[in-house]
Design a protein around this motif. Structure first.
Motif, PDB file in Angstrom:
ATOM      1  N   MET A  35      -7.367  -7.253 -13.303  1.00 37.71           N
ATOM      2  CA  MET A  35      -7.335  -5.868 -12.832  1.00 37.71           C
ATOM      3  C   MET A  35      -8.112  -4.971 -13.800  1.00 37.71           C
ATOM      4  SD  MET A  35      -3.914  -3.908 -11.661  1.00 37.71           S
ATOM      5  CE  MET A  35      -3.421  -5.321 -10.692  1.00 37.71           C
ATOM      6  N   ARG A  36      -8.950  -4.093 -13.276  1.00 38.79           N
ATOM      7  CA  ARG A  36      -9.790  -3.260 -14.152  1.00 38.79           C
ATOM      8  C   ARG A  36      -9.004  -2.073 -14.675  1.00 38.79           C
ATOM      9  NH1 ARG A  36     -13.136  -5.014 -10.117  1.00 38.79           N
ATOM     10  NH2 ARG A  36     -12.559  -3.328  -8.751  1.00 38.79           N
TER      11      ARG A  36
ATOM     12  N   LEU B 193     -10.894  10.670   2.968  1.00 38.25           N
ATOM     13  CA  LEU B 193     -10.205   9.448   3.411  1.00 38.25           C
ATOM     14  C   LEU B 193      -9.585   9.621   4.804  1.00 38.25           C
ATOM     15  CD1 LEU B 193      -8.335   8.914   0.001  1.00 38.25           C
ATOM     16  CD2 LEU B 193     -10.267   7.533   0.821  1.00 38.25           C
TER      17      LEU B 193
ATOM     18  N   TRP C 281      -7.036   7.118   6.456  1.00 38.06           N
ATOM     19  CA  TRP C 281      -5.646   7.085   5.972  1.00 38.06           C
ATOM     20  C   TRP C 281      -4.932   8.409   6.254  1.00 38.06           C
ATOM     21  CZ3 TRP C 281      -9.540   4.521   3.515  1.00 38.06           C
ATOM     22  CH2 TRP C 281      -9.307   3.177   3.202  1.00 38.06           C
TER      23      TRP C 281
ATOM     24  N   ILE D 174      -0.331   9.051  -3.208  1.00 42.13           N
ATOM     25  CA  ILE D 174      -1.391   8.603  -4.122  1.00 42.13           C
ATOM     26  C   ILE D 174      -2.675   8.491  -3.318  1.00 42.13           C
ATOM     27  CG2 ILE D 174      -0.828   6.133  -3.859  1.00 42.13           C
ATOM     28  CD1 ILE D 174      -1.727   5.804  -6.833  1.00 42.13           C
TER      29      ILE D 174
ATOM     30  N   ALA E 164      -4.628   1.945 -10.110  1.00 39.51           N
ATOM     31  CA  ALA E 164      -3.795   1.183 -11.047  1.00 39.51           C
ATOM     32  C   ALA E 164      -3.480   2.015 -12.284  1.00 39.51           C
ATOM     33  CB  ALA E 164      -4.513  -0.105 -11.439  1.00 39.51           C
TER      34      ALA E 164
ATOM     35  N   LYS F  34       6.633   4.393  -0.017  1.00 32.89           N
ATOM     36  CA  LYS F  34       6.693   4.138   1.423  1.00 32.89           C
ATOM     37  C   LYS F  34       5.272   4.144   1.967  1.00 32.89           C
ATOM     38  CE  LYS F  34      11.119   6.515   2.006  1.00 32.89           C
ATOM     39  NZ  LYS F  34      11.070   7.539   0.935  1.00 32.89           N
TER      40      LYS F  34
ATOM     41  N   LYS G  89      -1.914  -4.351  -0.143  1.00 31.91           N
ATOM     42  CA  LYS G  89      -2.383  -5.316  -1.149  1.00 31.91           C
ATOM     43  C   LYS G  89      -2.404  -4.654  -2.534  1.00 31.91           C
ATOM     44  CE  LYS G  89      -4.680  -8.961   1.234  1.00 31.91           C
ATOM     45  NZ  LYS G  89      -3.435  -9.362   1.850  1.00 31.91           N
ATOM     46  N   PHE G  90      -2.836  -3.413  -2.551  1.00 31.63           N
ATOM     47  CA  PHE G  90      -2.848  -2.661  -3.815  1.00 31.63           C
ATOM     48  C   PHE G  90      -1.435  -2.584  -4.394  1.00 31.63           C
ATOM     49  CE2 PHE G  90      -1.995   1.684  -5.482  1.00 31.63           C
ATOM     50  CZ  PHE G  90      -2.680   1.596  -6.691  1.00 31.63           C
ATOM     51  N   TYR G  91      -0.469  -2.184  -3.583  1.00 31.26           N
ATOM     52  CA  TYR G  91       0.899  -2.063  -4.101  1.00 31.26           C
ATOM     53  C   TYR G  91       1.435  -3.428  -4.548  1.00 31.26           C
ATOM     54  CZ  TYR G  91       1.016   2.682  -2.214  1.00 31.26           C
ATOM     55  OH  TYR G  91       0.755   4.007  -1.947  1.00 31.26           O
TER      56      TYR G  91
ATOM     57  N   ALA H 105      -0.300  -5.903  -5.671  1.00 33.15           N
ATOM     58  CA  ALA H 105      -0.964  -6.253  -6.932  1.00 33.15           C
ATOM     59  C   ALA H 105      -0.303  -5.544  -8.108  1.00 33.15           C
ATOM     60  CB  ALA H 105      -2.445  -5.893  -6.865  1.00 33.15           C
TER      61      ALA H 105
HETATM   62  C1  LIG Z   1      -4.687   2.687  -2.370  1.00 33.25           C
HETATM   63  C2  LIG Z   1      -5.459   3.371  -3.496  1.00 33.25           C
HETATM   64  C3  LIG Z   1      -4.632   4.518  -4.083  1.00 33.25           C
HETATM   65  C4  LIG Z   1      -5.724   2.311  -4.583  1.00 33.25           C
HETATM   66  O1  LIG Z   1      -6.447   2.889  -5.634  1.00 33.25           O
HETATM   67  P1  LIG Z   1      -7.798   2.165  -6.156  1.00 33.25           P
HETATM   68  O2  LIG Z   1      -8.289   2.935  -7.313  1.00 33.25           O
HETATM   69  O3  LIG Z   1      -8.729   1.992  -5.009  1.00 33.25           O
HETATM   70  O4  LIG Z   1      -7.239   0.726  -6.573  1.00 33.25           O
HETATM   71  P2  LIG Z   1      -7.551  -0.070  -7.937  1.00 33.25           P
HETATM   72  O5  LIG Z   1      -9.034  -0.189  -8.118  1.00 33.25           O
HETATM   73  O6  LIG Z   1      -6.800   0.517  -9.061  1.00 33.25           O
HETATM   74  O7  LIG Z   1      -6.958  -1.509  -7.552  1.00 33.25           O
HETATM   75  C5  LIG Z   1      -5.952  -2.156  -8.321  1.00 33.25           C
HETATM   76  C6  LIG Z   1      -5.691  -3.525  -7.721  1.00 33.25           C
HETATM   77  O8  LIG Z   1      -5.159  -3.402  -6.400  1.00 33.25           O
HETATM   78  C7  LIG Z   1      -5.708  -4.431  -5.567  1.00 33.25           C
HETATM   79  N1  LIG Z   1      -6.524  -3.795  -4.533  1.00 33.25           N
HETATM   80  C8  LIG Z   1      -7.010  -2.547  -4.521  1.00 33.25           C
HETATM   81  N2  LIG Z   1      -7.719  -2.310  -3.393  1.00 33.25           N
HETATM   82  C9  LIG Z   1      -7.671  -3.465  -2.689  1.00 33.25           C
HETATM   83  C10 LIG Z   1      -8.211  -3.872  -1.427  1.00 33.25           C
HETATM   84  N3  LIG Z   1      -8.964  -3.044  -0.683  1.00 33.25           N
HETATM   85  N4  LIG Z   1      -7.973  -5.137  -1.001  1.00 33.25           N
HETATM   86  C11 LIG Z   1      -7.230  -5.993  -1.747  1.00 33.25           C
HETATM   87  N5  LIG Z   1      -6.691  -5.650  -2.948  1.00 33.25           N
HETATM   88  C12 LIG Z   1      -6.915  -4.413  -3.407  1.00 33.25           C
HETATM   89  C13 LIG Z   1      -6.552  -5.311  -6.450  1.00 33.25           C
HETATM   90  O9  LIG Z   1      -5.744  -6.354  -6.983  1.00 33.25           O
HETATM   91  C14 LIG Z   1      -6.935  -4.355  -7.563  1.00 33.25           C
HETATM   92  O10 LIG Z   1      -7.246  -5.000  -8.777  1.00 33.25           O
HETATM   93  P3  LIG Z   1      -8.723  -5.680  -8.996  1.00 33.25           P
HETATM   94  O11 LIG Z   1      -9.716  -4.713  -8.467  1.00 33.25           O
HETATM   95  O12 LIG Z   1      -8.828  -5.884 -10.461  1.00 33.25           O
HETATM   96  O13 LIG Z   1      -8.665  -6.929  -8.198  1.00 33.25           O
HETATM   97  C15 LIG Z   1      -6.843   3.914  -3.018  1.00 33.25           C
HETATM   98  O14 LIG Z   1      -7.692   2.858  -2.615  1.00 33.25           O
HETATM   99  C16 LIG Z   1      -6.743   4.926  -1.903  1.00 33.25           C
HETATM  100  O15 LIG Z   1      -6.747   6.136  -2.153  1.00 33.25           O
HETATM  101  N6  LIG Z   1      -6.656   4.447  -0.643  1.00 33.25           N
HETATM  102  C17 LIG Z   1      -6.620   5.307   0.517  1.00 33.25           C
HETATM  103  C18 LIG Z   1      -5.391   6.172   0.572  1.00 33.25           C
HETATM  104  C19 LIG Z   1      -4.098   5.401   0.522  1.00 33.25           C
HETATM  105  O16 LIG Z   1      -3.975   4.281   1.001  1.00 33.25           O
HETATM  106  N7  LIG Z   1      -3.090   6.043  -0.098  1.00 33.25           N
HETATM  107  C20 LIG Z   1      -1.736   5.495  -0.156  1.00 33.25           C
HETATM  108  C21 LIG Z   1      -1.028   5.809   1.127  1.00 33.25           C
HETATM  109  S1  LIG Z   1       0.614   5.096   1.159  1.00 33.25           S
END
Ligand SMILES: CC(C)(COP(=O)(O)OP(=O)(O)OC[C@H]1O[C@@H](n2cnc3c(N)ncnc32)[C@H](O)[C@@H]1OP(=O)(O)O)[C@@H](O)C(=O)NCCC(=O)NCCS
Length: 155
Positions: free
Chosen positions: A1-2, A25, A28, A76, A89, A110, A126-128, A130
């Protein structure tokens, strides 16, 4: 993870940045009323941000505390161009560390459940996962069209 590239910090309220981030976005955040509620919530809830080198907010988390030992990741979002670079992250881990120091033991979020086919929210889950959030229950809290998945992380 970065993790480590970005620094998240407890910040003052940033409703304009929440509004701007949401606007990048639409997949979403497509419900205008819900978006208005997020922006309104950003005027009062505990706010964590990641800012870029120029000081511009690129990611925001809003946190609630319903009870002393439980935290709720109310909102978030990471600006579209900055997704998948570790900002989300950084936000979650900073909140988790802050919570642990305060004796908070459970961290919930949620989100849209897997019984809905939305691909964007599949990535969100997937993010959550992870970040060690465990699916607890899918409920109809948001109505039958929007299955609500409760996820919990033990801190
Ligand atoms: C969900 C969100 C907050 C994640 O933030 P992010 O900065 O994109 O995520 P990160 O880069 O910190 O990812 C951390 C880890 O989560 C996982 N992950 C993140 N995005 C992923 C994807 N699209 N598919 C699979 N795994 C994912 C990975 O394991 C990742 O680690 P890695 O890149 O080293 O493999 C962001 O993408 C976002 O704003 N999404 C749209 C809005 C949203 O969904 N908000 C939450 C509503 S409940």
């Amino acid at each position: 993870m970065r993790n480590g590239k970005w620094k998240a910090r407890l910040d003052s309220q940033v409703p304009e940045d929440v509004s701007r981030t949401i606007d990048t976005l639409p997949e979403w955040f497509g419900i205008a009323e819900a978006n208005a509620e997020y922006v309104e919530a950003a005027r009062s809830k505990e706010t964590w941000t990641v800012r870029d080198g120029g000081g511009t907010v690129r990611g925001v988390a809003l946190v609630d505390y319903h009870f002393d030992r439980a935290a709720d990741l109310f909102f978030i979002a990471v600006e579209r161009e900055f997704r998948s670079s570790g900002i989300g992250a950084a936000l979650v881990e900073a909140v988790a560390e802050h919570c642990r120091e305060r004796g908070v033991r459970l961290f919930q979020v949620k989100t849209l459940g897997a019984s809905h086919p939305d691909e964007g929210y599949a990535a969100t889950r997937k993010f959550y996962e992870a970040l060690d959030f465990i699916p607890l229950e899918e409920t109809d809290l948001w109505g039958e069209q929007s299955p609500c998945l409760i996820m919990v992380r033990v801190l």
